[in-house]
Scaffold this active site. Structure first.
Site, short mmCIF file in Angstrom:
data_model
loop_
_atom_site.label_atom_id
_atom_site.label_comp_id
_atom_site.label_asym_id
_atom_site.label_seq_id
_atom_site.Cartn_x
_atom_site.Cartn_y
_atom_site.Cartn_z
N ASN A 1 -10.02 0.38 -0.34
CA ASN A 1 -8.46 0.29 -0.38
C ASN A 1 -7.84 -0.42 -1.81
O ASN A 1 -7.93 -1.57 -1.78
CB ASN A 1 -8.23 -0.39 0.78
CG ASN A 1 -6.54 -0.26 1.15
OD1 ASN A 1 -5.78 -0.05 -0.05
ND2 ASN A 1 -6.00 -0.67 2.06
N CYS B 1 0.94 -1.45 -0.17
CA CYS B 1 -0.17 0.10 0.09
C CYS B 1 0.94 1.21 -0.04
O CYS B 1 0.41 2.26 -0.32
CB CYS B 1 -1.06 0.06 1.16
SG CYS B 1 -2.20 -1.33 1.10
N HIS C 1 -3.15 7.53 2.18
CA HIS C 1 -3.44 6.21 1.45
C HIS C 1 -5.13 6.12 2.25
O HIS C 1 -5.51 6.22 3.20
CB HIS C 1 -2.65 5.29 2.19
CG HIS C 1 -2.85 3.94 2.16
ND1 HIS C 1 -3.53 3.44 0.93
CD2 HIS C 1 -3.22 2.65 2.72
CE1 HIS C 1 -3.86 2.18 0.77
NE2 HIS C 1 -3.57 1.66 2.08
O1 UT7 Z 1 -3.61 -0.76 3.56
C1 UT7 Z 1 -3.05 -0.77 4.75
C2 UT7 Z 1 -3.76 -1.98 5.47
N1 UT7 Z 1 -5.12 -1.93 5.98
C3 UT7 Z 1 -5.33 -1.32 7.06
O2 UT7 Z 1 -5.12 -0.38 7.23
C4 UT7 Z 1 -6.67 -1.84 7.50
C5 UT7 Z 1 -6.42 -1.55 9.08
N2 UT7 Z 1 -7.55 -1.99 9.92
C6 UT7 Z 1 -8.97 -1.75 9.73
O3 UT7 Z 1 -9.09 -0.88 8.82
C7 UT7 Z 1 -9.78 -2.35 10.80
O4 UT7 Z 1 -9.16 -2.81 11.82
C8 UT7 Z 1 -10.90 -3.13 10.28
C9 UT7 Z 1 -11.91 -2.51 9.20
C10 UT7 Z 1 -10.22 -4.41 9.30
C11 UT7 Z 1 -11.61 -4.04 11.40
O5 UT7 Z 1 -12.38 -2.91 11.97
P1 UT7 Z 1 -12.25 -3.09 13.72
O6 UT7 Z 1 -13.03 -2.07 14.22
O7 UT7 Z 1 -10.75 -3.11 14.10
O8 UT7 Z 1 -12.88 -4.72 13.81
P2 UT7 Z 1 -12.39 -5.73 14.59
O9 UT7 Z 1 -11.36 -6.37 13.58
O10 UT7 Z 1 -12.11 -5.40 15.96
O11 UT7 Z 1 -13.55 -6.60 14.56
C12 UT7 Z 1 -14.79 -6.43 15.30
C13 UT7 Z 1 -16.04 -7.52 15.07
C14 UT7 Z 1 -15.48 -8.86 15.35
O12 UT7 Z 1 -16.38 -9.56 15.79
P3 UT7 Z 1 -16.00 -10.03 17.42
O13 UT7 Z 1 -14.94 -10.57 17.62
O14 UT7 Z 1 -16.12 -8.56 18.10
O15 UT7 Z 1 -17.51 -11.03 17.62
C15 UT7 Z 1 -15.18 -9.32 13.87
O16 UT7 Z 1 -15.36 -10.81 13.70
O17 UT7 Z 1 -16.29 -7.43 13.75
C16 UT7 Z 1 -16.37 -8.68 13.31
N3 UT7 Z 1 -16.32 -8.32 11.69
C17 UT7 Z 1 -17.12 -8.28 10.84
N4 UT7 Z 1 -18.55 -8.33 10.98
C18 UT7 Z 1 -19.39 -7.97 9.90
C19 UT7 Z 1 -15.14 -8.44 11.10
N5 UT7 Z 1 -15.61 -8.12 9.62
C20 UT7 Z 1 -16.57 -8.14 9.66
C21 UT7 Z 1 -17.26 -7.72 8.38
N6 UT7 Z 1 -18.81 -7.83 8.88
N7 UT7 Z 1 -17.04 -7.75 7.26
#
Ligand code: UT7
Length: 325
Positions: free
Chosen positions: A282, A115, A252
């Protein structure tokens, strides 16, 4: 004292025509439009058609940038193409673009910093220009991340899209101050210890396959804000400018929450942040030039503006660039 500066002569973009909405993804994945929008700001993404390759996207963006710059392919000395999704393991996708532009001179190669690829490629081209080894450079960020996504993994599949952006750089001159036009600085960083937080679980040497993207999203998020703030502060300090001097912040486009947190920590007002994540998702190395092309195209970025770029990706890699438009 006179110095060489890389001037941005033109910007271009290309997006595949197929739009995939969050609702479309929710049909086949355990996810929802509400979750994706609240957690990321993403509403939709473009996905390349079957048979539409990274080089096709890159070529279209390059042609758009060359048109904007009024530069003919025959004038290009060097193409640097940032991608983590090349057409083939080799040759470099940049050489495919070179051939398809009809270029019979100069040289072309790919840069792989995921990225952060566009910021890395811009830095490479800027340094070739400052060293006097190239005068006119085409810098491209192009990706087909849809090809390396595990479409059954809701934690990654909803986050990425395909696209390409490009800029033409031309050697110019300046006084060596932050009032100069052109690229004022680039700063690159990496930390290979963070491999396991964001990687692809395949490759020619390891598995003889392409593999799929794997990410510990929450951890990447945490590192992203810290690392990007470091890259921004370094750019501002090096040039003796403050966040208030930034006309446009073009980060980004991974997640709107990362954009907001980074801008807040850096002290950049939200109205100065260019955000395309809602419509592009992204697009990895393509995200910064696509956002640049959007803000140049709609008239926000104007000559004389101070424009701050940053990006962070797998490796980890990260970096920033400060440009006087
Ligand atoms: O380009 C450079 C690299 N990428 C990034 O910069 C991405 C960086 N990270 C992020 O943008 C965020 O961490 C994410 C968007 C990937 C995730 O958001 P988050 O607020 O950190 O959520 P989380 O990973 O803490 O997940 C929260 C909950 C989880 O469920 P539990 O464990 O709380 O029951 C996940 O299983 O959301 C669940 N979850 C989803 N639910 C519905 C994860 N993906 C999804 C989804 N739909 N697509």
């Amino acid at each position: 004292m006179g110095v060489i500066r890389s001037h941005v002569a033109g910007v271009g973009a290309y997006l595949p025509s197929r739009v995939v909405s969050n609702e479309d993804l929710a049909v086949r994945l355990d996810t929802s439009d509400a979750w994706i929008r609240e957690r990321t700001g993403i509403r939709e993404r473009r996905i390349a058609a079957d048979g539409e390759l990274t080089s096709d996207l890159a070529l279209a963006a390059a042609q758009d940038a060359l048109r904007a710059a009024q530069v003919r392919p025959a004038s290009i000395d060097m193409i640097v193409l940032a991608t983590a999704t090349p057409d083939e393991t080799f040759p470099a996708t940049a050489t495919t673009v070179q051939a398809r532009l009809g270029m019979t001179r100069g040289f072309a190669f790919d840069v792989q910093a995921v990225c952060s690829g566009f910021v890395y490629a811009l830095s490479v081209a800027d340094n070739f220009i400052k060293a006097g080894q190239a005068k006119t450079c085409l810098v491209i960020g192009a990706e087909t991340f849809s090809r390396i996504l595990d479409w059954n993994d809701r934690t990654t599949a909803v986050l990425f899209g395909d696209g390409a952006g490009a800029v033409v750089l031309e050697a110019g001159t300046g006084q060596g101050s932050s009032a100069d036009r052109g690229i004022l600085s680039t700063h690159l960083f990496s930390d290979g210890r963070q491999h396991d937080l964001l990687y692809v679980d395949g490759g020619p040497s390891k598995t003889r396959t392409t593999g799929f993207l794997r990410m510990e999203g929450r951890e990447v998020f945490r590192h992203a804000v810290v690392n990007l703030t470091e890259a921004i502060d370094t750019a501002l300090q090096t040039n003796g400018v403050s966040a208030d001097d930034i006309d446009w912040f073009v980060p980004h486009q991974a997640n709107q929450r990362i954009l907001d947190a980074t801008a807040r920590k850096a002290g950049v007002h939200p109205s100065r942040v260019v955000s395309t994540v809602a419509h592009h998702a992204n697009t990895s190395a393509a995200s910064v030039p696509l956002a640049l092309a959007t803000a140049v195209g709609d008239g926000r970025i104007k000559p004389g503006n101070l424009v701050l770029l940053e990006a962070m990706g797998g490796g980890f890699t990260w970096g920033s660039a400060l440009i006087r438009w």
